[in-house]
Each structure stands twice: as C-alpha cells, then as structure tokens.
Write a protein that holds these residues in place. Structure first.
Motif, PDB file in Angstrom:
ATOM      1  N   VAL A  35       0.841  -1.200   0.000  1.00 26.37           N
ATOM      2  CA  VAL A  35       0.000   0.000   0.000  1.00 26.37           C
ATOM      3  C   VAL A  35       0.872   1.245   0.000  1.00 26.37           C
ATOM      4  CG1 VAL A  35      -1.647   1.308   1.403  1.00 26.37           C
ATOM      5  CG2 VAL A  35      -1.973  -1.134   1.065  1.00 26.37           C
ATOM      6  N   LEU A  36       1.958   1.227   0.743  1.00 25.50           N
ATOM      7  CA  LEU A  36       2.877   2.356   0.789  1.00 25.50           C
ATOM      8  C   LEU A  36       3.501   2.611  -0.579  1.00 25.50           C
ATOM      9  CD1 LEU A  36       4.171   4.378   2.781  1.00 25.50           C
ATOM     10  CD2 LEU A  36       6.016   2.732   3.075  1.00 25.50           C
ATOM     11  N   LEU A  37       3.871   1.558  -1.286  1.00 27.79           N
ATOM     12  CA  LEU A  37       4.450   1.712  -2.617  1.00 27.79           C
ATOM     13  C   LEU A  37       3.420   2.217  -3.624  1.00 27.79           C
ATOM     14  CD1 LEU A  37       6.707  -1.456  -2.886  1.00 27.79           C
ATOM     15  CD2 LEU A  37       7.454   0.927  -2.731  1.00 27.79           C
ATOM     16  N   VAL A  38       2.191   1.761  -3.518  1.00 25.58           N
ATOM     17  CA  VAL A  38       1.157   2.139  -4.472  1.00 25.58           C
ATOM     18  C   VAL A  38       0.739   3.592  -4.273  1.00 25.58           C
ATOM     19  CG1 VAL A  38      -1.226   1.720  -5.186  1.00 25.58           C
ATOM     20  CG2 VAL A  38       0.322  -0.204  -4.834  1.00 25.58           C
ATOM     21  N   PHE A  39       0.460   3.992  -3.038  1.00 23.46           N
ATOM     22  CA  PHE A  39      -0.082   5.312  -2.775  1.00 23.46           C
ATOM     23  C   PHE A  39       0.977   6.365  -2.464  1.00 23.46           C
ATOM     24  CE2 PHE A  39      -3.787   2.625  -1.716  1.00 23.46           C
ATOM     25  CZ  PHE A  39      -4.672   3.168  -2.620  1.00 23.46           C
ATOM     26  N   GLY A  40       2.054   5.992  -1.844  1.00 23.57           N
ATOM     27  CA  GLY A  40       3.068   6.968  -1.447  1.00 23.57           C
ATOM     28  C   GLY A  40       2.774   7.528  -0.075  1.00 23.57           C
ATOM     29  N   THR A  41       3.797   8.096   0.550  1.00 23.64           N
ATOM     30  CA  THR A  41       3.648   8.560   1.929  1.00 23.64           C
ATOM     31  C   THR A  41       2.775   9.801   2.033  1.00 23.64           C
ATOM     32  OG1 THR A  41       5.703   9.812   1.732  1.00 23.64           O
ATOM     33  CG2 THR A  41       5.865   7.599   2.659  1.00 23.64           C
ATOM     34  N   LYS A  42       2.908  10.724   1.072  1.00 25.23           N
ATOM     35  CA  LYS A  42       2.127  11.958   1.156  1.00 25.23           C
ATOM     36  C   LYS A  42       0.639  11.677   1.015  1.00 25.23           C
ATOM     37  CE  LYS A  42       1.821  16.600  -0.715  1.00 25.23           C
ATOM     38  NZ  LYS A  42       2.345  17.538  -1.710  1.00 25.23           N
ATOM     39  N   ARG A  43       0.273  10.826   0.090  1.00 22.25           N
ATOM     40  CA  ARG A  43      -1.141  10.523  -0.119  1.00 22.25           C
ATOM     41  C   ARG A  43      -1.708   9.731   1.061  1.00 22.25           C
ATOM     42  NH1 ARG A  43      -3.817   8.195  -5.621  1.00 22.25           N
ATOM     43  NH2 ARG A  43      -5.948   8.502  -4.976  1.00 22.25           N
ATOM     44  N   LEU A  44      -0.910   8.826   1.628  1.00 23.93           N
ATOM     45  CA  LEU A  44      -1.363   8.083   2.815  1.00 23.93           C
ATOM     46  C   LEU A  44      -1.588   9.026   3.990  1.00 23.93           C
ATOM     47  CD1 LEU A  44       0.659   4.754   2.873  1.00 23.93           C
ATOM     48  CD2 LEU A  44      -1.759   5.069   2.438  1.00 23.93           C
ATOM     49  N   ARG A  45      -0.735  10.037   4.147  1.00 26.16           N
ATOM     50  CA  ARG A  45      -0.889  11.008   5.221  1.00 26.16           C
ATOM     51  C   ARG A  45      -2.200  11.781   5.033  1.00 26.16           C
ATOM     52  NH1 ARG A  45       3.245  14.815   4.526  1.00 26.16           N
ATOM     53  NH2 ARG A  45       4.645  13.060   4.740  1.00 26.16           N
ATOM     54  N   ASN A  46      -2.488  12.162   3.793  1.00 29.82           N
ATOM     55  CA  ASN A  46      -3.735  12.884   3.510  1.00 29.82           C
ATOM     56  C   ASN A  46      -4.955  12.004   3.762  1.00 29.82           C
ATOM     57  OD1 ASN A  46      -2.295  15.142   2.768  1.00 29.82           O
ATOM     58  ND2 ASN A  46      -2.387  14.704   0.584  1.00 29.82           N
ATOM     59  N   ILE A  47      -4.876  10.754   3.357  1.00 28.13           N
ATOM     60  CA  ILE A  47      -5.989   9.823   3.575  1.00 28.13           C
ATOM     61  C   ILE A  47      -6.210   9.617   5.065  1.00 28.13           C
ATOM     62  CG2 ILE A  47      -6.720   7.412   3.307  1.00 28.13           C
ATOM     63  CD1 ILE A  47      -5.324   7.442   0.568  1.00 28.13           C
ATOM     64  N   GLY A  48      -5.131   9.484   5.830  1.00 29.02           N
ATOM     65  CA  GLY A  48      -5.247   9.315   7.283  1.00 29.02           C
ATOM     66  C   GLY A  48      -5.879  10.522   7.947  1.00 29.02           C
ATOM     67  N   GLY A  49      -5.478  11.716   7.522  1.00 31.61           N
ATOM     68  CA  GLY A  49      -6.061  12.940   8.081  1.00 31.61           C
ATOM     69  C   GLY A  49      -7.532  13.064   7.741  1.00 31.61           C
ATOM     70  N   ASP A  50      -7.887  12.744   6.500  1.00 31.91           N
ATOM     71  CA  ASP A  50      -9.283  12.804   6.087  1.00 31.91           C
ATOM     72  C   ASP A  50     -10.130  11.796   6.854  1.00 31.91           C
ATOM     73  OD1 ASP A  50      -8.635  14.775   4.294  1.00 31.91           O
ATOM     74  OD2 ASP A  50      -8.587  13.440   2.547  1.00 31.91           O
ATOM     75  N   LEU A  51      -9.593  10.606   7.037  1.00 33.63           N
ATOM     76  CA  LEU A  51     -10.313   9.569   7.772  1.00 33.63           C
ATOM     77  C   LEU A  51     -10.499   9.983   9.235  1.00 33.63           C
ATOM     78  CD1 LEU A  51     -11.559   6.736   7.714  1.00 33.63           C
ATOM     79  CD2 LEU A  51      -9.310   5.839   8.275  1.00 33.63           C
ATOM     80  N   GLY A  52      -9.471  10.559   9.826  1.00 38.57           N
ATOM     81  CA  GLY A  52      -9.559  11.011  11.211  1.00 38.57           C
ATOM     82  C   GLY A  52     -10.590  12.112  11.395  1.00 38.57           C
TER      83      GLY A  52
END
Length: 68
Positions: A15-32
C-alpha cells in the motif's frame, strides 16, 4: 489460520508503494476528521433525543394538570 504479522507488514509495504507517503498522510487525516465529525454528530443526536424526551414529559404533565 488468521493473518499474521508478516502478512500485515507486507500488505502495508505494498500500500505504501502504491499510494506513497504523502497521499497516505492525507488519507489518514481525512479519515480522522471524518470519524471526529461522525462522533460529534452522534453526540448531538443523543443530546437532542434526551432534550426532546424531557420536553415531552413536561407537556404530558401539563395536559394531566389541565384535565384533572
């Protein structure tokens, strides 16, 4: 047989390779923020229900007093 720790680590790396760290951070913030908004809405709904129940009881008591 459940999913072990190594399978979870491998899944996280993919998942980290597919989405990248910046996009995962944004997804985590949005989910929170979505979870926080949902909790606030649930708390407001409970407050509304309890307030309406009290008002309903007061109205019922006034009707009893006027009919007696």
């Amino acid at each position: 047989m459940g999913i072990g720790i190594w399978e979870l680590v491998l899944l996280f790396l993919i998942v980290l390779l597919v989405f990248g760290t910046k996009r995962l951070r944004n997804i985590g913030g949005d989910l929170g923020s979505a979870i926080k908004s949902f909790r606030n809405a649930m708390n407001e709904g409970e407050e509304d229900r309890s307030g309406r129940a009290v008002e309903g009881d007061a109205v019922a008591e006034k009707k009893k007093d006027t009919t007696a």
